[in-house]
Design a protein around this motif. Structure first.
Motif, PDB file in Angstrom:
ATOM      1  N   LEU A   1       0.814  -1.215   0.000  1.00  0.00           N
ATOM      2  CA  LEU A   1       0.000   0.000   0.000  1.00  0.00           C
ATOM      3  C   LEU A   1       0.847   1.265   0.000  1.00  0.00           C
ATOM      4  N   MET A   2       2.065   1.162   0.457  1.00  0.00           N
ATOM      5  CA  MET A   2       2.940   2.338   0.525  1.00  0.00           C
ATOM      6  C   MET A   2       3.673   2.599  -0.795  1.00  0.00           C
ATOM      7  N   SER A   3       3.455   1.763  -1.800  1.00  0.00           N
ATOM      8  CA  SER A   3       4.204   1.916  -3.047  1.00  0.00           C
ATOM      9  C   SER A   3       3.817   3.176  -3.824  1.00  0.00           C
ATOM     10  N   ARG A   4       2.589   3.620  -3.718  1.00  0.00           N
ATOM     11  CA  ARG A   4       2.137   4.788  -4.473  1.00  0.00           C
ATOM     12  C   ARG A   4       1.765   5.983  -3.606  1.00  0.00           C
ATOM     13  N   CYS A   5       1.647   5.773  -2.311  1.00  0.00           N
ATOM     14  CA  CYS A   5       1.240   6.843  -1.397  1.00  0.00           C
ATOM     15  C   CYS A   5       2.045   6.718  -0.110  1.00  0.00           C
ATOM     16  N   ARG A   6       2.714   7.798   0.290  1.00  0.00           N
ATOM     17  CA  ARG A   6       3.569   7.749   1.479  1.00  0.00           C
ATOM     18  C   ARG A   6       2.777   7.810   2.783  1.00  0.00           C
ATOM     19  N   ASN A   7       1.532   8.210   2.740  1.00  0.00           N
ATOM     20  CA  ASN A   7       0.713   8.347   3.948  1.00  0.00           C
ATOM     21  C   ASN A   7      -0.633   7.675   3.760  1.00  0.00           C
TER      22      ASN A   7
ATOM     23  N   SER B   1       2.877   9.544  -3.964  1.00  0.00           N
ATOM     24  CA  SER B   1       2.217  10.806  -3.647  1.00  0.00           C
ATOM     25  C   SER B   1       2.238  11.043  -2.142  1.00  0.00           C
ATOM     26  N   LEU B   2       1.974  12.265  -1.767  1.00  0.00           N
ATOM     27  CA  LEU B   2       1.978  12.621  -0.349  1.00  0.00           C
ATOM     28  C   LEU B   2       0.790  12.032   0.392  1.00  0.00           C
ATOM     29  N   LEU B   3      -0.400  12.130  -0.183  1.00  0.00           N
ATOM     30  CA  LEU B   3      -1.599  11.732   0.552  1.00  0.00           C
ATOM     31  C   LEU B   3      -2.574  10.899  -0.254  1.00  0.00           C
ATOM     32  N   ILE B   4      -2.930  11.330  -1.433  1.00  0.00           N
ATOM     33  CA  ILE B   4      -4.053  10.735  -2.146  1.00  0.00           C
ATOM     34  C   ILE B   4      -3.566   9.903  -3.324  1.00  0.00           C
TER      35      ILE B   4
END
Length: 124
Positions: A29-35, A94-97
């Motif tokens: 899940l962290m591969s495309r969004c850091r948060n 991305s940072l969030l979304i």
């Protein structure tokens, strides 16, 4: 969906830190969004705000994001920058979304400025 993203991201982080301590999490899940956990929380709170059918809960949620979440995300990014492969990870995530590149560019641009204003407010 929000509950899934929030708790799955937290579980992935917990398992990864137990199995591979000291290594940057760049898969799942962290591969495309850091948060991803914040993204899940956003979906949860947004659903309640929309259910209220009033504009005040949405304003409160947006304020909470600007005052608390974005500065926390910026601090986390600064902390993660110690890993050698962080810059590549940051470019592809991305940072969030998830999948909203332009909005993430805006959030990435304003987050550093919010950190200083929140720090000043907390000293009062």
């Amino acid at each position: 969906m929000g509950v899934f993203f929030h708790y799955s991201a937290d579980m992935q982080k917990y398992a990864h830190l137990k199995l591979k301590p000291g290594e940057l999490i760049t898969d799942g899940l962290m591969s495309r969004c850091r948060n991803t956990n914040y993204f899940g929380e956003l979906l949860i709170y947004l659903s309640f705000a929309l259910l209220s059918r009033h504009w005040i809960p949405i304003v409160v949620l947006v304020s909470f994001m600007i005052i608390i979440w974005l500065p926390n995300m910026h601090r986390k990014d600064k902390s993660l920058s110690r890993y050698p492969d962080y810059e590549d990870y940051k470019k592809r995530s991305s940072l969030l979304i998830h999948s909203f590149g332009e909005l993430n560019n805006v959030l990435n641009a304003i987050a550093p400025f919010l950190l200083y204003s929140v720090t000043d407010i907390s000293l009062i």
